[in-house]
Design a protein around this motif. Structure first.
Motif: not given
Length: 386
Positions: A68-71, A87-90, A245-248, A250-260
């Motif tokens: 999905f992320r690739e498409k 993998d880094e921006n989505v 969609i953002a720089n790596k 930002v996305i790494d930080n957003c992943k933490k929020v999203h995960d929990f």
């Protein structure tokens, strides 16, 4: 019982969703909450049928299924004109609502300030408060809903952490020009500010207007957090598939929020929606043609009734001026409209900072026959004009 959180004292439940319940109560045509009454593309529905039997039915990768992320990255690269690493921006989220909340919580600390254009989609104030931030409101002035450059600069002088930009705008349908976006970007760079964009209506733009992605402008990708969803583009609002969609970093930080916050978006729906991400340009051209026709039908009908409105440049909403009906409370007018006229709208006051009670918002993402019936009912308003 212990005292409840006082941060919730500053906002109420969604007025938009409340108007849907009122519409259901009175059997009114729902032109309030912005979802279609027609089916998604048949290719997506067929894909969903296959997925229902084959799966996946378990968790996907927390930040979105790989395919999905690739498409999605390929599709957005084409439209945004920038390189996007899946993998880094989505990050895939549970709708753009979660995307906006993840973005806010990822960049804002308690006490930070956030610029919000008014009128605004009602979630933005709630997002700011829930993330501990203080909104700074900058007025968009009718009829074109443009901003005053000095007023915006004065807001930036308060050193905000972010600016929220809805483009095309809900509720006004304003499409920000490239010149306006360049000015916003220049201030964001000057004052070292993030811009969080809400671009869910990116593919519903009326001629001669054009959509420009802020992230595509020079030196803006690093400070732009682009939020959107598949909801309005493919008429699947109930699937709740959004993304950032953002720089790596930002996305790494957003992943933490999203995960929990939600763990992950629905795996089978991601799989089925890939079919939509593979559509060619002809799909998006047809989508615009469909909404151009719906807009013309609905606005021509409002003209015949004699209602005053601001013509949208994008999205599928129209702000209507109800001053001539003599109501001091637009919410009471909307309740009356649903009960007595049989059409549901959103009170405009829910979109404004300050006391503004003379607007309501309709949407026209409906079948042609639905819009014709709604206009037929609205004809009765001629009897109630002051």
């Amino acid at each position: 019982m212990p005292k409840l959180s006082n941060r919730l004292d500053w906002f109420s439940e969604s007025i938009i969703r409340k108007m849907t319940r009122i519409a259901n109560q009175y059997g009114a045509i729902n032109l309030s909450q912005g979802f279609p009454d027609f089916d998604p593309p048949k290719e997506i529905l067929e894909a969903l049928k296959d997925v229902s039997n084959k799966g996946p039915h378990q968790y996907s990768i927390t930040w979105g299924a790989q395919n999905f992320r690739e498409k999605l990255a390929l599709k957005q690269e084409k439209f945004m004109g920038i390189d996007i690493n899946p993998d880094e921006n989505v990050l895939v989220t549970c709708g753009s609502t979660e995307a906006m909340m993840c973005a806010m919580m990822s960049v804002c600390n308690p006490g930070d300030k956030v610029i919000v254009f008014s009128p605004f989609y009602e979630n933005y104030t709630a997002d700011a408060i829930l993330s501990g931030s203080e909104p700074i409101y900058v007025e968009l002035k009718p009829p074109a809903f443009n901003f005053d450059k000095q007023e915006l600069r004065n807001a930036f002088k308060q050193n905000p952490k972010a600016l929220i930009l809805c483009n095309p705008s809900n509720p006004t349908g304003k499409v920000f020009t490239k010149e306006e976006l360049l000015y916003i970007g220049s201030l964001a760079k000057e004052y070292d500010t993030f811009v969080i964009t809400d671009e869910v209506y990116e593919h519903i733009i009326f001629k001669p207007y054009k959509h420009t992605y802020l992230a595509s402008l020079e030196d803006m990708f690093e400070r732009t957090i682009s939020c959107s969803s598949l909801s309005k583009t493919y008429s699947i609002t109930g699937w709740r598939l959004g993304y950032i969609i953002a720089n790596k970093d930002v996305i790494d930080n957003c992943k933490k929020v999203h995960d929990f916050l939600t763990v992950g978006a629905a795996a089978p729906l991601q799989e089925a929606a890939i079919k939509g991400l593979e559509f060619g340009q002809d799909y998006y051209d047809k989508l615009n043609d469909i909404y151009e026709k719906k807009k013309s039908l609905f606005l021509n009908g409002l003209d015949k009734i004699g209602l005053k409105y601001y013509e949208p440049q994008g999205a599928y909403y129209v702000m209507v001026d109800i001053s001539e009906f003599g109501y001091e409370d637009d919410y009471e007018f909307c309740k009356w409209l649903a009960k007595e006229i049989g059409v549901a709208a959103v009170p405009g006051s829910s979109f404004f900072r300050g006391k503004v009670n003379n607007y309501i918002r309709f949407h026209f993402a409906k079948k042609e026959e639905t819009l014709i019936e709604a206009l037929k009912r609205l004809e009765k308003l001629k009897e109630y004009k002051k």
